[in-house]
Design an enzyme around this catalytic site. Sequence first.
Site, PDB file in Angstrom:
ATOM      1  N   HIS A 121      22.787 -12.489  18.346  1.00  0.00           N
ATOM      2  CA  HIS A 121      23.454 -11.475  17.511  1.00  0.00           C
ATOM      3  C   HIS A 121      24.584 -12.074  16.669  1.00  0.00           C
ATOM      4  O   HIS A 121      25.330 -11.335  16.041  1.00  0.00           O
ATOM      5  CB  HIS A 121      23.994 -10.329  18.376  1.00  0.00           C
ATOM      6  CG  HIS A 121      22.908  -9.463  18.931  1.00  0.00           C
ATOM      7  ND1 HIS A 121      23.110  -8.523  19.922  1.00  0.00           N
ATOM      8  CD2 HIS A 121      21.585  -9.383  18.630  1.00  0.00           C
ATOM      9  CE1 HIS A 121      21.963  -7.920  20.205  1.00  0.00           C
ATOM     10  NE2 HIS A 121      21.030  -8.433  19.442  1.00  0.00           N
ATOM     11  N   CYS A 149      34.943 -15.486  -0.292  1.00  0.00           N
ATOM     12  CA  CYS A 149      34.305 -16.787  -0.087  1.00  0.00           C
ATOM     13  C   CYS A 149      35.069 -17.888  -0.827  1.00  0.00           C
ATOM     14  O   CYS A 149      35.375 -17.739  -2.013  1.00  0.00           O
ATOM     15  CB  CYS A 149      32.865 -16.698  -0.595  1.00  0.00           C
ATOM     16  SG  CYS A 149      31.955 -18.242  -0.524  1.00  0.00           S
ATOM     17  N   GLY A 189      24.053  -8.626  32.995  1.00  0.00           N
ATOM     18  CA  GLY A 189      25.035  -7.774  32.309  1.00  0.00           C
ATOM     19  C   GLY A 189      24.613  -7.226  30.966  1.00  0.00           C
ATOM     20  O   GLY A 189      25.412  -7.214  30.031  1.00  0.00           O
TER      21      GLY A 189
END
Length: 242
Positions: A121, A149, A189
């Site tokens: 992720h 950026c 978990g």
Amino acid sequence: MQRERIIREIRTRLATARGVTVLTGAGISADSGVPTFRGADGLWRNFRAEDLATPEAFARDPCVVWEWYNWRRELIATKSPNPAHYALVDLEKRFERFWLITQNVDGLHGAAGSQKLSEIHGNIWKVRCTRCGRVDENRELPIAIPPSCAACGGLLRPHIVWFGEALATEDLNRSYEALGRCEVLLIIGTSGIVYPAASFAPVAKAAGAFVVEINLDATPNTQVVDVSLQGRTKDVVPELLP
Ligand code: OAD
């Protein structure tokens, strides 16, 4: 099965395995003090993660999404890996084939020293340019909002896979390869409801792995796994490594 028998069984499986894969979720970092996503302490200004971690939320209001990430970055910056993270570093060294797949974006596995790792992720300490795609590490606290950026001036976003977005192909391929070639899969978990990670237990099981779940509570994975151990990750995970 009694708890002691389950632990003995897992230790025996680990002692004979050549390939071990691990999937972790927010529960492993909960023992470091990082709030989980679906626990009450994961709420920020009454928003749920599902209301903020989306491309739509960012398009609507990038500043509010970045404020949330600043809150989470500041919180995570004060946390350290716990004995469960370190036990997985130890585990990595014991097997010919080992892969750790984490849904966590907090970077605590890397901080503990894990190297054979896919952060499927993303990572909260990385930013990506929405214009040129450049990815950089960024540990500013707080990050200036809206961040831009260094290369092209475009708006930066967190380098995180949001709801509705696809995982990187390389991470997915590596994960499926690790799930298909392990003798033991440890699922630690995670609530087991966010795809594709929610499908990893049946995938490994179909490929012949012995699948173990460690969680405070029962989850949808509990029905699928071979054995389930209820408890806190920081206590249970080190117990599996004699
Ligand atoms: P969740 O918050 O959905 O679930 C955390 C799980 O950990 C729950 O099943 C808890 O019972 C368990 N748990 C909590 N504390 C624990 C402890 N000390 N010991 C053992 N278990 C414990 O988090 P994830 O499953 O990681 O996505 O959520 C998956 C994804 O959804 C996240 O990666 C995130 C989220 O929205 C993105 O950020 C893209």
